[in-house]
Design a protein around this motif. Structure first.
Motif, PDB file in Angstrom:
ATOM      1  N   LEU A   1       0.592  -1.263  -0.098  1.00 38.71           N
ATOM      2  CA  LEU A   1      -0.099  -0.012  -0.111  1.00 38.71           C
ATOM      3  C   LEU A   1       0.954   1.426   0.033  1.00 38.71           C
ATOM      4  N   GLU A   2       2.092   1.114   0.683  1.00 39.33           N
ATOM      5  CA  GLU A   2       2.977   2.567   0.585  1.00 39.33           C
ATOM      6  C   GLU A   2       3.249   2.596  -0.776  1.00 39.33           C
ATOM      7  N   ALA A   3       3.870   1.863  -1.547  1.00 38.53           N
ATOM      8  CA  ALA A   3       4.008   1.835  -2.834  1.00 38.53           C
ATOM      9  C   ALA A   3       2.904   2.598  -3.685  1.00 38.53           C
ATOM     10  N   PHE A   4       1.748   1.866  -3.708  1.00 34.48           N
ATOM     11  CA  PHE A   4       0.607   2.353  -4.198  1.00 34.48           C
ATOM     12  C   PHE A   4       0.391   4.006  -3.837  1.00 34.48           C
ATOM     13  N   ALA A   5       0.480   4.135  -2.429  1.00 32.03           N
ATOM     14  CA  ALA A   5       0.079   5.677  -1.982  1.00 32.03           C
ATOM     15  C   ALA A   5       1.162   6.577  -2.834  1.00 32.03           C
ATOM     16  N   ALA A   6       2.499   5.929  -2.976  1.00 32.27           N
ATOM     17  CA  ALA A   6       3.408   6.831  -3.574  1.00 32.27           C
ATOM     18  C   ALA A   6       3.228   6.995  -5.005  1.00 32.27           C
ATOM     19  N   GLY A   7       2.129   6.189  -5.641  1.00 29.81           N
ATOM     20  CA  GLY A   7       1.840   6.513  -6.976  1.00 29.81           C
ATOM     21  C   GLY A   7       2.994   5.517  -8.060  1.00 29.81           C
ATOM     22  N   MET A   8       3.410   4.631  -7.377  1.00 27.75           N
ATOM     23  CA  MET A   8       4.562   3.671  -8.031  1.00 27.75           C
ATOM     24  C   MET A   8       3.722   2.446  -8.523  1.00 27.75           C
ATOM     25  N   ALA A   9       4.013   2.231  -9.897  1.00 26.52           N
ATOM     26  CA  ALA A   9       3.747   0.918 -10.523  1.00 26.52           C
ATOM     27  C   ALA A   9       4.497   0.023  -9.708  1.00 26.52           C
ATOM     28  N   THR A  10       3.717  -1.188  -9.426  1.00 25.21           N
ATOM     29  CA  THR A  10       4.056  -2.121  -8.648  1.00 25.21           C
ATOM     30  C   THR A  10       3.945  -3.348  -9.258  1.00 25.21           C
ATOM     31  N   VAL A  11       4.982  -4.171  -9.038  1.00 23.44           N
ATOM     32  CA  VAL A  11       5.033  -5.707  -9.390  1.00 23.44           C
ATOM     33  C   VAL A  11       5.095  -6.783  -8.153  1.00 23.44           C
ATOM     34  N   SER A  12       3.875  -7.513  -8.064  1.00 21.79           N
ATOM     35  CA  SER A  12       3.772  -8.366  -6.840  1.00 21.79           C
ATOM     36  C   SER A  12       3.450  -9.793  -7.210  1.00 21.79           C
ATOM     37  N   THR A  13       3.654 -10.893  -6.255  1.00 19.18           N
ATOM     38  CA  THR A  13       3.147 -11.925  -6.189  1.00 19.18           C
ATOM     39  C   THR A  13       1.645 -11.814  -5.800  1.00 19.18           C
ATOM     40  N   ARG A  14       0.728 -13.044  -6.291  1.00 13.95           N
ATOM     41  CA  ARG A  14      -0.565 -12.978  -5.653  1.00 13.95           C
ATOM     42  C   ARG A  14      -0.651 -12.868  -4.107  1.00 13.95           C
ATOM     43  N   MET A  15       0.185 -13.656  -3.437  1.00 11.96           N
ATOM     44  CA  MET A  15       0.146 -13.740  -1.987  1.00 11.96           C
ATOM     45  C   MET A  15       0.654 -12.397  -1.408  1.00 11.96           C
ATOM     46  N   GLY A  16       1.626 -11.491  -2.092  1.00 12.36           N
ATOM     47  CA  GLY A  16       1.909 -10.174  -1.812  1.00 12.36           C
ATOM     48  C   GLY A  16       0.890  -9.152  -1.721  1.00 12.36           C
ATOM     49  N   TYR A  17      -0.103  -9.145  -2.603  1.00 16.51           N
ATOM     50  CA  TYR A  17      -1.322  -8.333  -2.598  1.00 16.51           C
ATOM     51  C   TYR A  17      -2.417  -9.005  -1.966  1.00 16.51           C
ATOM     52  N   GLU A  18      -2.715 -10.061  -1.325  1.00 15.73           N
ATOM     53  CA  GLU A  18      -3.649 -10.940  -0.897  1.00 15.73           C
ATOM     54  C   GLU A  18      -4.314  -9.864   0.356  1.00 15.73           C
ATOM     55  N   GLY A  19      -5.468  -9.780   0.360  1.00 16.01           N
ATOM     56  CA  GLY A  19      -5.969  -8.860   1.294  1.00 16.01           C
ATOM     57  C   GLY A  19      -6.303  -7.450   0.899  1.00 16.01           C
ATOM     58  N   ILE A  20      -5.511  -6.976  -0.216  1.00 17.45           N
ATOM     59  CA  ILE A  20      -5.766  -5.816  -0.719  1.00 17.45           C
ATOM     60  C   ILE A  20      -6.906  -5.689  -1.965  1.00 17.45           C
ATOM     61  N   ASP A  21      -7.873  -5.128  -1.939  1.00 14.22           N
ATOM     62  CA  ASP A  21      -8.877  -5.190  -2.894  1.00 14.22           C
ATOM     63  C   ASP A  21      -8.415  -4.423  -4.217  1.00 14.22           C
ATOM     64  N   CYS A  22      -7.600  -4.999  -5.049  1.00 17.15           N
ATOM     65  CA  CYS A  22      -6.988  -4.270  -6.095  1.00 17.15           C
ATOM     66  C   CYS A  22      -7.278  -5.465  -7.304  1.00 17.15           C
ATOM     67  N   GLU A  23      -6.930  -4.669  -8.386  1.00  9.66           N
ATOM     68  CA  GLU A  23      -6.966  -5.564  -9.613  1.00  9.66           C
ATOM     69  C   GLU A  23      -5.810  -5.501 -10.536  1.00  9.66           C
ATOM     70  N   PRO A  24      -5.469  -6.653 -10.824  1.00  9.36           N
ATOM     71  CA  PRO A  24      -4.122  -7.117 -11.591  1.00  9.36           C
ATOM     72  C   PRO A  24      -4.370  -6.388 -12.735  1.00  9.36           C
TER      73      PRO A  24
END
Length: 89
Positions: free
Chosen positions: A1-24
């Motif tokens: 969420l910190e990278a999101f808040a900074a407006g940075m494009a992020t690359v993550s695993t499925r486990m890494g964004y688990e619990g965040i209501d976002c869309e790959p």
């Protein structure tokens, strides 16, 4: 969420964004292997418009759903529902 808040494009695993209501593809890119991570990062480096689009969408998501103001609104809504139900007893 910190990278999101900074407006940075992020690359993550499925486990890494688990619990965040976002869309790959909209809020982040997903990779599971080292080669997929390298490909995703290379894609973002080679496509600055996509990098900005994903970063902006991620920031907007954080502001709308995960900011202190959004949490306050959710908590107030929860309390209002609880208080309304307690009046039914």
């Amino acid at each position: 969420l910190e990278a999101f808040a900074a407006g940075m494009a992020t690359v993550s695993t499925r486990m890494g964004y688990e619990g965040i209501d976002c869309e790959p593809g909209k809020h982040l890119l997903v990779a599971e292997s080292p080669d997929e991570f390298a490909d995703a990062i290379r894609f973002l480096l080679d496509h600055p418009d996509e990098r900005r689009r994903i970063g902006n969408a991620a920031r907007q998501l954080v502001c709308e759903r995960y900011s202190p103001e959004a949490f306050e609104c959710s908590i107030q809504s929860f309390y209002a529902r609880v208080l309304n139900k307690s009046g039914d007893f």
